[in-house]
Design an enzyme around this catalytic site. Structure first.
Site, PDB file in Angstrom:
ATOM      1  N   ASN A  39       0.788  -1.160   0.139  1.00 38.79           N
ATOM      2  CA  ASN A  39      -0.035   0.551  -0.246  1.00 38.79           C
ATOM      3  C   ASN A  39       0.691   1.202   0.155  1.00 38.79           C
ATOM      4  OD1 ASN A  39      -1.790   2.271   0.383  1.00 38.79           O
ATOM      5  ND2 ASN A  39      -2.113   1.586   2.424  1.00 38.79           N
ATOM      6  N   TRP A  40       0.744   1.779  -1.375  1.00 39.49           N
ATOM      7  CA  TRP A  40       2.216   2.899  -1.247  1.00 39.49           C
ATOM      8  C   TRP A  40       1.539   3.960  -0.372  1.00 39.49           C
ATOM      9  CZ3 TRP A  40       3.870   2.823  -7.571  1.00 39.49           C
ATOM     10  CH2 TRP A  40       4.536   1.807  -6.792  1.00 39.49           C
ATOM     11  N   LYS A  41       0.366   4.335   0.177  1.00 42.21           N
ATOM     12  CA  LYS A  41      -0.336   5.317   0.439  1.00 42.21           C
ATOM     13  C   LYS A  41      -0.117   6.743  -0.403  1.00 42.21           C
ATOM     14  CE  LYS A  41      -0.017   3.242   4.912  1.00 42.21           C
ATOM     15  NZ  LYS A  41       0.079   3.394   6.564  1.00 42.21           N
ATOM     16  N   HIS A  44      -9.384   0.899   4.668  1.00 39.49           N
ATOM     17  CA  HIS A  44      -8.415   1.027   5.108  1.00 39.49           C
ATOM     18  C   HIS A  44      -8.670   1.943   6.924  1.00 39.49           C
ATOM     19  CE1 HIS A  44      -4.280   2.344   6.026  1.00 39.49           C
ATOM     20  NE2 HIS A  44      -3.584   1.058   5.693  1.00 39.49           N
ATOM     21  N   GLU A 103      -6.809   4.417   7.997  1.00 40.26           N
ATOM     22  CA  GLU A 103      -6.781   5.840   7.290  1.00 40.26           C
ATOM     23  C   GLU A 103      -8.204   6.239   6.528  1.00 40.26           C
ATOM     24  OE1 GLU A 103      -2.582   5.536   5.431  1.00 40.26           O
ATOM     25  OE2 GLU A 103      -2.122   4.740   7.491  1.00 40.26           O
ATOM     26  N   GLU A 149      -5.061  -5.140  10.833  1.00 42.66           N
ATOM     27  CA  GLU A 149      -4.523  -4.143  10.990  1.00 42.66           C
ATOM     28  C   GLU A 149      -4.565  -3.044  12.255  1.00 42.66           C
ATOM     29  OE1 GLU A 149      -2.174  -3.461   7.313  1.00 42.66           O
ATOM     30  OE2 GLU A 149      -4.344  -1.679   6.921  1.00 42.66           O
ATOM     31  N   GLY A 184       2.126   1.785  10.508  1.00 39.40           N
ATOM     32  CA  GLY A 184       2.920   2.898  10.260  1.00 39.40           C
ATOM     33  C   GLY A 184       3.837   3.584  11.908  1.00 39.40           C
ATOM     34  N   SER A 220       3.217  -2.206  10.684  1.00 37.21           N
ATOM     35  CA  SER A 220       4.419  -2.511  10.583  1.00 37.21           C
ATOM     36  C   SER A 220       5.311  -3.754  10.271  1.00 37.21           C
ATOM     37  CB  SER A 220       5.270  -2.171  12.163  1.00 37.21           C
ATOM     38  OG  SER A 220       4.303  -0.407  12.050  1.00 37.21           O
ATOM     39  N   GLY A 268       3.108  -1.363   4.014  1.00 38.53           N
ATOM     40  CA  GLY A 268       3.205   0.245   4.227  1.00 38.53           C
ATOM     41  C   GLY A 268       4.649   0.700   3.676  1.00 38.53           C
ATOM     42  N   GLY A 269       5.177   1.085   5.087  1.00 41.37           N
ATOM     43  CA  GLY A 269       6.673   2.001   4.803  1.00 41.37           C
ATOM     44  C   GLY A 269       6.957   0.644   3.976  1.00 41.37           C
TER      45      GLY A 269
HETATM   46  C1  PEP Z   1      -0.918  -0.172   6.054  1.00 45.66           C
HETATM   47  O1  PEP Z   1      -0.563   1.244   5.680  1.00 45.66           O
HETATM   48  O2  PEP Z   1      -2.057  -0.786   6.024  1.00 45.66           O
HETATM   49  C2  PEP Z   1       0.051  -0.437   6.669  1.00 45.66           C
HETATM   50  C3  PEP Z   1       0.033  -1.391   7.376  1.00 45.66           C
HETATM   51  O3  PEP Z   1       1.709   0.294   6.874  1.00 45.66           O
HETATM   52  P1  PEP Z   1       2.876  -0.207   7.597  1.00 45.66           P
HETATM   53  O4  PEP Z   1       2.964  -1.315   6.592  1.00 45.66           O
HETATM   54  O5  PEP Z   1       3.800   1.246   7.447  1.00 45.66           O
HETATM   55  O6  PEP Z   1       2.238  -0.055   9.352  1.00 45.66           O
END
Ligand code: PEP
Length: 261
Positions: free
Chosen positions: A11-13, A101, A103, A173, A179, A219, A240-241
């Site tokens: 997930n590039w956000k 999600h 966010e 999640e 994040g 994470s 994500g990251g």
């Molecule tokens: C996400 O964006 O769904 C996520 C889990 O981000 P991260 O891996 O950065 O925690």
């Protein structure tokens, strides 16, 4: 033991313009081998403005990544300024779309009802939803994690057939792990993914529960991916990251090589 092919999703956000997207996809293509894609499905979820570029490079170079999106609106078309429909994504050969999600829920106020409409629109357009769920730290500390997650799953899947549910993906999640660099322990991640599967079982039956793929997200990094992925109810990762660099995302995709060492 049901045979569920793991799905690792990036997930590039709201990161990377379409030039940067092209670079990342090309770098990633050097990291991933044909052996990898025999055992793992991979989906990339760029921002809307990158999707056509990523689609073009995936198809021209026959790269083994599924194209994903981060969001869509549930209506087919009309006066919905700023929105993109599921049908528009499906025309770009998008295969997977995130729904719910945290966010989107927290920053943009998406309710369970909106998430459910979005899940239905994604399926109607022959793509697969990745339905996200997860609790806040306060809810975890108040012992409400399981009821929160089960409630989001029941609401998000409302009105679907067992076959539809079995074809799709859920992602657990915990919000406090997204994040933040804090990962749920593999035991906690497993037990919450088992709650997701049990909720599917109670509402849609054994076939759907045994077939639905459940990702863990929060994470995920190259060093914690092998242990998380070895859990019986974890069938993939939503990253994500760590998906924004080809090297780290590639190492997560190759989690099984670390396991074998
Ligand atoms: C996400 O964006 O769904 C996520 C889990 O981000 P991260 O891996 O950065 O925690």
């Amino acid at each position: 033991m049901p045979d569920r092919k793991p799905l690792i999703s990036g997930n590039w956000k709201m990161n990377l313009n379409h030039f940067e997207a092209l670079k990342l996809v090309q770098e990633l293509s050097y990291q991933v081998s044909t052996d990898d894609i025999e055992v793992v499905d991979i989906s990339l979820h760029p921002p809307f403005t990158d999707i056509r570029t990523v689609q073009t490079v995936l198809e021209a170079d026959r790269l083994p990544f599924h194209l994903g999106a981060q969001h869509c609106y549930h209506e087919d078309s009309g006066a919905f300024t700023g929105e993109v429909s599921a049908g528009m994504l499906s025309k770009l050969n998008v295969s997977y779309v995130l729904a719910g999600h945290s966010e989107r829920r927290e920053v943009f106020g998406e309710s369970d009802e909106m998430v459910n409409l979005k899940v239905k629109a994604i399926l109607k357009n022959e793509m697969l939803p990745i339905l996200c769920c997860g609790e806040t730290l306060e809810e975890r500390e108040a012992d409400e994690a399981e009821s929160k997650v089960a409630g989001q799953i029941v609401a998000g899947l409302s009105g679907l057939s067992p076959e539809q549910v079995g074809s799709m993906v859920c992602a657990y999640e915990p919000i406090w792990a997204i994040g933040t660099g804090k990962t749920a322990s593999s035991e906690d991640a497993q037990s919450m993914c088992a709650v997701v599967r049990q909720t599917v079982r109670e509402n849609f039956g054994d076939e759907a529960a045994d077939a639905v793929r459940i990702q863990y997200g929060g994470s995920v990094k190259p060093d914690n991916a092998p242990e998380l992925m070895s859990q019986p109810d974890i069938d993939g990762a939503l990253v994500g990251g760590a998906c924004l660099e080809a090297e780290s995302f590639g190492r997560i995709i190759q989690y099984r090589l670390v396991e074998a060492e």
